[in-house]
Design a protein around this motif. Structure first.
Motif, mmCIF file in Angstrom:
data_model
loop_
_atom_site.group_PDB
_atom_site.id
_atom_site.type_symbol
_atom_site.label_atom_id
_atom_site.label_comp_id
_atom_site.label_asym_id
_atom_site.label_seq_id
_atom_site.Cartn_x
_atom_site.Cartn_y
_atom_site.Cartn_z
ATOM 1 N N ALA A 94 0.827 -1.208 0.000
ATOM 2 C CA ALA A 94 0.000 0.000 0.000
ATOM 3 C C ALA A 94 0.864 1.261 0.000
ATOM 4 O O ALA A 94 0.551 2.239 -0.699
ATOM 5 N N LEU A 95 1.952 1.261 0.766
ATOM 6 C CA LEU A 95 2.848 2.415 0.770
ATOM 7 C C LEU A 95 3.526 2.591 -0.591
ATOM 8 O O LEU A 95 3.708 3.725 -1.068
ATOM 9 N N PHE A 96 3.896 1.480 -1.203
ATOM 10 C CA PHE A 96 4.479 1.555 -2.550
ATOM 11 C C PHE A 96 3.483 2.168 -3.544
ATOM 12 O O PHE A 96 3.834 3.058 -4.330
ATOM 13 N N SER A 97 2.242 1.705 -3.503
ATOM 14 C CA SER A 97 1.215 2.243 -4.403
ATOM 15 C C SER A 97 0.946 3.709 -4.122
ATOM 16 O O SER A 97 0.721 4.505 -5.051
ATOM 17 N N LEU A 98 0.947 4.079 -2.839
ATOM 18 C CA LEU A 98 0.734 5.471 -2.479
ATOM 19 C C LEU A 98 1.828 6.367 -3.069
ATOM 20 O O LEU A 98 1.547 7.440 -3.615
ATOM 21 N N ALA A 99 3.076 5.927 -2.980
ATOM 22 C CA ALA A 99 4.184 6.713 -3.515
ATOM 23 C C ALA A 99 4.135 6.809 -5.037
ATOM 24 O O ALA A 99 4.568 7.806 -5.619
ATOM 25 N N VAL A 100 3.581 5.804 -5.697
ATOM 26 C CA VAL A 100 3.520 5.794 -7.157
ATOM 27 C C VAL A 100 2.376 6.666 -7.658
ATOM 28 O O VAL A 100 2.538 7.431 -8.618
ATOM 29 N N HIS A 101 1.213 6.581 -7.010
ATOM 30 C CA HIS A 101 -0.003 7.175 -7.562
ATOM 31 C C HIS A 101 -0.421 8.484 -6.918
ATOM 32 O O HIS A 101 -1.427 9.065 -7.327
ATOM 33 N N ARG A 102 0.282 8.973 -5.925
ATOM 34 C CA ARG A 102 -0.090 10.220 -5.296
ATOM 35 C C ARG A 102 1.103 11.152 -5.180
ATOM 36 O O ARG A 102 2.254 10.699 -5.132
ATOM 37 N N PRO A 103 0.865 12.488 -5.150
ATOM 38 C CA PRO A 103 1.961 13.448 -5.024
ATOM 39 C C PRO A 103 2.727 13.266 -3.721
ATOM 40 O O PRO A 103 2.370 12.459 -2.854
ATOM 41 N N LEU A 104 3.786 14.073 -3.587
ATOM 42 C CA LEU A 104 4.712 13.889 -2.473
ATOM 43 C C LEU A 104 4.088 14.231 -1.121
ATOM 44 O O LEU A 104 4.370 13.563 -0.118
ATOM 45 N N LYS A 105 3.227 15.249 -1.079
ATOM 46 C CA LYS A 105 2.710 15.698 0.218
ATOM 47 C C LYS A 105 1.902 14.623 0.940
ATOM 48 O O LYS A 105 2.218 14.284 2.101
ATOM 49 N N PRO A 106 0.838 14.053 0.340
ATOM 50 C CA PRO A 106 0.122 12.994 1.069
ATOM 51 C C PRO A 106 0.989 11.772 1.324
ATOM 52 O O PRO A 106 0.842 11.099 2.362
ATOM 53 N N THR A 107 1.904 11.479 0.415
ATOM 54 C CA THR A 107 2.795 10.335 0.618
ATOM 55 C C THR A 107 3.681 10.558 1.835
ATOM 56 O O THR A 107 3.882 9.642 2.655
ATOM 57 N N ALA A 108 4.217 11.773 1.975
ATOM 58 C CA ALA A 108 5.092 12.060 3.116
ATOM 59 C C ALA A 108 4.332 11.983 4.438
ATOM 60 O O ALA A 108 4.855 11.466 5.439
ATOM 61 N N ILE A 109 3.087 12.467 4.458
ATOM 62 C CA ILE A 109 2.311 12.454 5.707
ATOM 63 C C ILE A 109 2.016 11.021 6.149
ATOM 64 O O ILE A 109 2.230 10.637 7.312
ATOM 65 N N VAL A 110 1.510 10.209 5.243
ATOM 66 C CA VAL A 110 1.180 8.816 5.587
ATOM 67 C C VAL A 110 2.445 8.032 5.926
ATOM 68 O O VAL A 110 2.451 7.198 6.858
ATOM 69 N N SER A 111 3.538 8.288 5.191
ATOM 70 C CA SER A 111 4.791 7.574 5.466
ATOM 71 C C SER A 111 5.331 7.931 6.841
ATOM 72 O O SER A 111 5.860 7.061 7.561
ATOM 73 N N ALA A 112 5.210 9.214 7.226
ATOM 74 C CA ALA A 112 5.648 9.597 8.576
ATOM 75 C C ALA A 112 4.835 8.882 9.640
ATOM 76 O O ALA A 112 5.388 8.416 10.660
ATOM 77 N N ALA A 113 3.516 8.754 9.395
ATOM 78 C CA ALA A 113 2.682 8.018 10.351
ATOM 79 C C ALA A 113 3.103 6.552 10.427
ATOM 80 O O ALA A 113 3.143 5.950 11.523
ATOM 81 N N ALA A 114 3.428 5.954 9.285
ATOM 82 C CA ALA A 114 3.859 4.549 9.281
ATOM 83 C C ALA A 114 5.173 4.377 10.022
ATOM 84 O O ALA A 114 5.358 3.402 10.778
ATOM 85 N N LEU A 115 6.111 5.326 9.852
ATOM 86 C CA LEU A 115 7.390 5.231 10.565
ATOM 87 C C LEU A 115 7.209 5.419 12.064
ATOM 88 O O LEU A 115 7.939 4.813 12.871
ATOM 89 N N VAL A 116 6.242 6.256 12.432
ATOM 90 C CA VAL A 116 5.984 6.457 13.865
ATOM 91 C C VAL A 116 5.453 5.186 14.504
ATOM 92 O O VAL A 116 5.776 4.849 15.674
ATOM 93 N N THR A 117 4.633 4.421 13.767
ATOM 94 C CA THR A 117 4.046 3.199 14.331
ATOM 95 C C THR A 117 5.005 2.013 14.319
ATOM 96 O O THR A 117 4.711 0.986 14.951
#
Length: 406
Positions: free
Chosen positions: A110-133
């Protein structure tokens, strides 16, 4: 092409941060099916490895293994929604992966797909949440065979790997799209340049038509007027005027045929093209004007007129032709003097002068664009042209044109 029509030529990355294909298609292509199945199998493989590790722990109850298996299967099946809702799916799987290690594989996809299909801003926010967890998951579901620090480092490495891979794929797609748009823009600009060149060629043909046909038609008008106002003229003069009318009509038709041939396109002008006039054919023009009844004196001071550049010689010829036409219209009966001087390195200078007419005459209507066209022609040839009345009431046209040395 208008500004509105030109907007589609801008790169999509500038006009819209999302790439084509970021939004889910209504119908999946064969490639989409292959990619989706591959992603599902990868997530399922990682989930099965996680289930086997959990099942190997004797302290884990069978109910927990069953629940983990069901949740892992549901997480893998949810990947079929990754094209339509990549952000929501990544957020949901991030929360699920905190308590269910079997959902980690689906989260990475899902993170891979997010990085491919969405701009950098939403990808960075969700990725930061994933790294926090990532540090939270080993605390909730510790792995007895792996230490806490190793689990955290391994989890962070997997998340960063999935994100970097996805960002690399998106960057490559943006590059390909930019190259395609650049090629389309270059093609459109080439078409614009071709249209502009065609328009300039047609304008040059129109100027040529004016210069050539004005000379011929003026001869027709003058001699037809003479036949009309002097019906009692001697037979020889009538025959000579009729001959000039006939020859001028024939030449005008020839010129029109050549112009139409040029307008038809390259290679379609026909076999009857005549050579373009040069400095060496200036004598023929003068003789033609004399036969039409004009008094013309040619002072040719160029030692080797055949060596003059073709474009420069043609410009001199057209200037002389237009000036003789104007003199025939506005100063009939006056003697016209044509002087051509110069040589290599010094350039060419042509002067056409005529005194004021001695007797009243009926003016022949003109377009008023002849001298403007001559000035433009001389400028395009790299020279200059000046014209105006003389103190004795006559008129003078002087043009200076380049003739490179050597």
């Amino acid at each position: 092409m208008t500004r509105t029509e030109y907007r589609w030529l801008l790169p999509s990355a500038m006009a819209d941060p999302e790439l084509p294909g970021d939004r889910a298609r209504r119908r999946r292509t064969v490639r989409d099916w292959v990619v989706d199945i591959t992603a599902f199998l990868c997530a399922a493989f990682i989930g099965m490895v996680a289930v086997s590790v959990i099942d190997a722990d004797e302290s884990t109850a069978d109910v927990v293994v069953f629940v983990d298996s069901v949740v892992g299967a549901a997480a893998c099946c949810a990947l079929w929604l990754r094209r339509r809702w990549p952000v929501g799916l990544a957020v949901a799987l991030t929360a699920v992966a905190v308590v269910e290690p079997v959902a980690v594989g689906a989260l990475l996809v899902a993170l891979f797909s997010l990085a491919v299909h969405r701009p950098l801003k939403p990808t960075a926010i969700v990725s930061a949440a994933a790294l926090v967890t990532v540090p939270v998951q080993p605390l909730v579901r510790p792995d007895p065979q792996t230490g806490y620090v190793a689990s955290v480092l391994f989890g962070v490495l997997l998340v960063l790997l999935a994100l970097s891979w996805g960002l690399g794929v998106r960057s490559r797609r943006q590059l390909v799209l930019s190259l395609r748009e650049r090629a389309r823009r270059a093609e459109a600009e080439a078409e614009l340049r071709a249209e502009r060149a065609q328009r300039l060629a047609r304008e040059a043909i129109a100027r040529e038509m004016h210069d050539v046909l004005a000379h011929r038609l003026t001869l027709l008008s003058v001699h037809a007027g003479a036949l009309e106002f002097r019906p009692d003229a001697p037979t020889a003069e009538i025959a000579r005027a009729a001959g000039v009318i006939r020859d001028s009509s024939h030449e005008a038709l020839q010129d029109l045929r050549e112009i139409i041939g040029v307008l038809r396109g390259p290679g379609e002008a026909g076999e009857g093209e005549r050579p373009q006039p040069t400095l060496t054919t200036l004598d023929t023009l003068i003789e033609e004007s004399r036969q039409a009844g004009m008094k013309v004196t040619l002072d040719q001071r160029v030692a080797a007129p055949a060596e003059a550049p073709a474009a420069t010689g043609r410009t001199v010829y057209r200037i002389a032709q237009e000036c003789l036409t104007n003199a025939r219209k506005h100063a009939p009966g006056a003697e016209v003097t044509v002087t051509v001087t110069g040589g290599p390195g010094d350039g060419l200078t042509i002067e056409v002068a005529n005194p004021a007419p001695n007797e009243p005459f009926e003016r022949v209507p003109g377009s008023g664009q002849g001298l403007i066209g001559l000035t433009e022609r001389a400028t395009l040839a790299g020279g200059s042209l000046e014209h105006g009345p003389t103190p004795d009431g006559g008129f003078l046209v002087r043009a200076r044109l380049p003739w490179p040395a050597g």
